[in-house]
Enzyme design. Structure first.
Site, short mmCIF file in Angstrom:
data_model
loop_
_atom_site.label_atom_id
_atom_site.label_comp_id
_atom_site.label_asym_id
_atom_site.label_seq_id
_atom_site.Cartn_x
_atom_site.Cartn_y
_atom_site.Cartn_z
N ASP A 79 -12.84 2.97 -1.30
CA ASP A 79 -13.31 2.07 -2.35
C ASP A 79 -14.58 2.64 -3.00
OD1 ASP A 79 -11.83 -0.13 -3.10
OD2 ASP A 79 -12.49 -1.37 -1.42
N LYS A 89 -1.72 -2.87 -4.46
CA LYS A 89 -2.14 -1.64 -3.78
C LYS A 89 -1.00 -1.12 -2.90
CE LYS A 89 -6.88 -3.17 -4.07
NZ LYS A 89 -8.03 -3.83 -3.42
N GLN A 104 -10.69 -5.75 2.01
CA GLN A 104 -10.49 -6.51 0.77
C GLN A 104 -11.59 -7.57 0.61
OE1 GLN A 104 -8.00 -5.91 -1.61
NE2 GLN A 104 -9.21 -7.35 -2.79
#
Ligand code: NAD
Length: 283
Positions: free
Chosen positions: A118, A51, A95
């Site tokens: 997300d 990322k 995460q």
């Protein structure tokens, strides 16, 4: 058989996003992603590295906040609330997985839906549920799958689609996105009685389970479109998906490789969500 080349599509998307970032910078908007990592799970570290690299490629600013596994839910939520208020931050990502003592849904709930790049908050999932027109911050992996099918001009409308795996972050939202595009969708999971009956009937199979060789050649029909989202490690340490690529690729009309299929698309869609969130932040 045509390979669905996620790496190529992702690279093209990152190039487009790089230009969009420049346009935003001209308006004094500097897209920035904040990533919270708890602990040092090796898979999480590897995902974060990918990322970060994508952020560097596109010019999105990056802030990484690391915590020890001993952090409490309250402390984590308090940091998220601080990031929610920070006008220089456009995307917030926690995460996963989180340590067992932390209840992930409560953490995700704390993220401002406008910064939920997300696409995991109930608000964004709910909007996506309504119709394609409300997919403002869709979950990245399902969005990546749809983008990939679109790129190869695969018409989803009318397809018999079987999604194997029903998690909140992949299988369920992907089922809804396919349904909203006119597919007839079957969603299979661990309790499904006869998986093979459902995969054999499918024009499109999307598998997201995390079990090597779950889908074998005898379970698919000729000319199937197979999207393999699973990530597993073979004995030699190399990555593979949930489907037996060697044999199914001989039967399929389209198939994703693992690695190089859905993985890069997920990361690219995260970048797209971040740029879109930044673009809308001051709108
Ligand atoms: P999860 O563990 O949350 O969900 C797994 C799903 O598979 C569940 O719905 C479960 O019921 C179902 N399942 C388990 N065994 C089954 C069986 N034998 N038959 C049918 N269904 C079965 O996992 P997840 O987070 O959705 O991830 C699934 C896989 O996708 C993992 O390998 C993960 O690493 C991978 N993944 C890849 C990407 C990517 O970008 N490529 C992104 C997210 C997840």
């Amino acid at each position: 058989m045509q390979l669905l080349d996620g790496r190529k599509i992702a690279d093209e998307l990152l190039e487009t996003l790089k230009n969009e970032v420049i346009e935003l910078q001209d308006k004094q908007i500097y897209p920035k992603l904040a990533v919270i990592l708890v602990g040092d799970n090796p898979a999480s570290l590897s995902y974060i590295k990918q990322k970060r690299k994508a952020c560097e490629k596109t010019g999105i600013r990056w802030e990484q906040i690391n915590y020890d596994e001993s952090i409490t839910t309250k402390e984590l939520i308090s940091k998220i609330e601080e990031l929610n208020k920070d006008k220089t931050i456009h995307g917030i990502l926690v995460q996963l997985p989180l340590p067992q003592d932390i209840y992930a849904p409560e953490i995700i709930k704390a993220i401002d839906p406008k910064k939920d790049v997300d696409g995991f908050t109930a608000y964004n999932i709910g909007k996506m549920f309504l119709s394609t027109e409300f997919e403002h911050l869709p979950p990245c992996t399902p969005a990546g799958v749809i983008k990939m099918l679109d790129y190869y001009n695969i018409n989803i409308e009318g397809l018999e689609a079987t999604v194997v795996g029903a998690s909140n972050i992949v299988g369920k939202p992907l089922s809804v996105m396919l349904l909203n595009r006119g597919a007839t969708v079957t969603t299979c999971h661990i309790k499904t009685k006869d998986l093979k009956a459902h995969t054999l009937n499918a024009d499109l199979i999307c598998v997201a389970v995390g079990k090597r060789n779950l889908i074998t050649e005898d379970m698919v029909k000729d000319n199937v479109i197979l999207v393999d989202i699973g990530v597993n490690r073979k004995e030699d340490g190399k990555l593979c998906g949930d489907a037996d690529f060697e044999t199914i690729s001989k039967k399929a009309s389209y198939i994703t490789p693992v690695p190089g299929g859905v993985g890069p698309m997920t990361v690219a869609c995260l970048m797209e969500n971040t740029v879109n969130a930044a673009g809308r932040a001051n709108a």
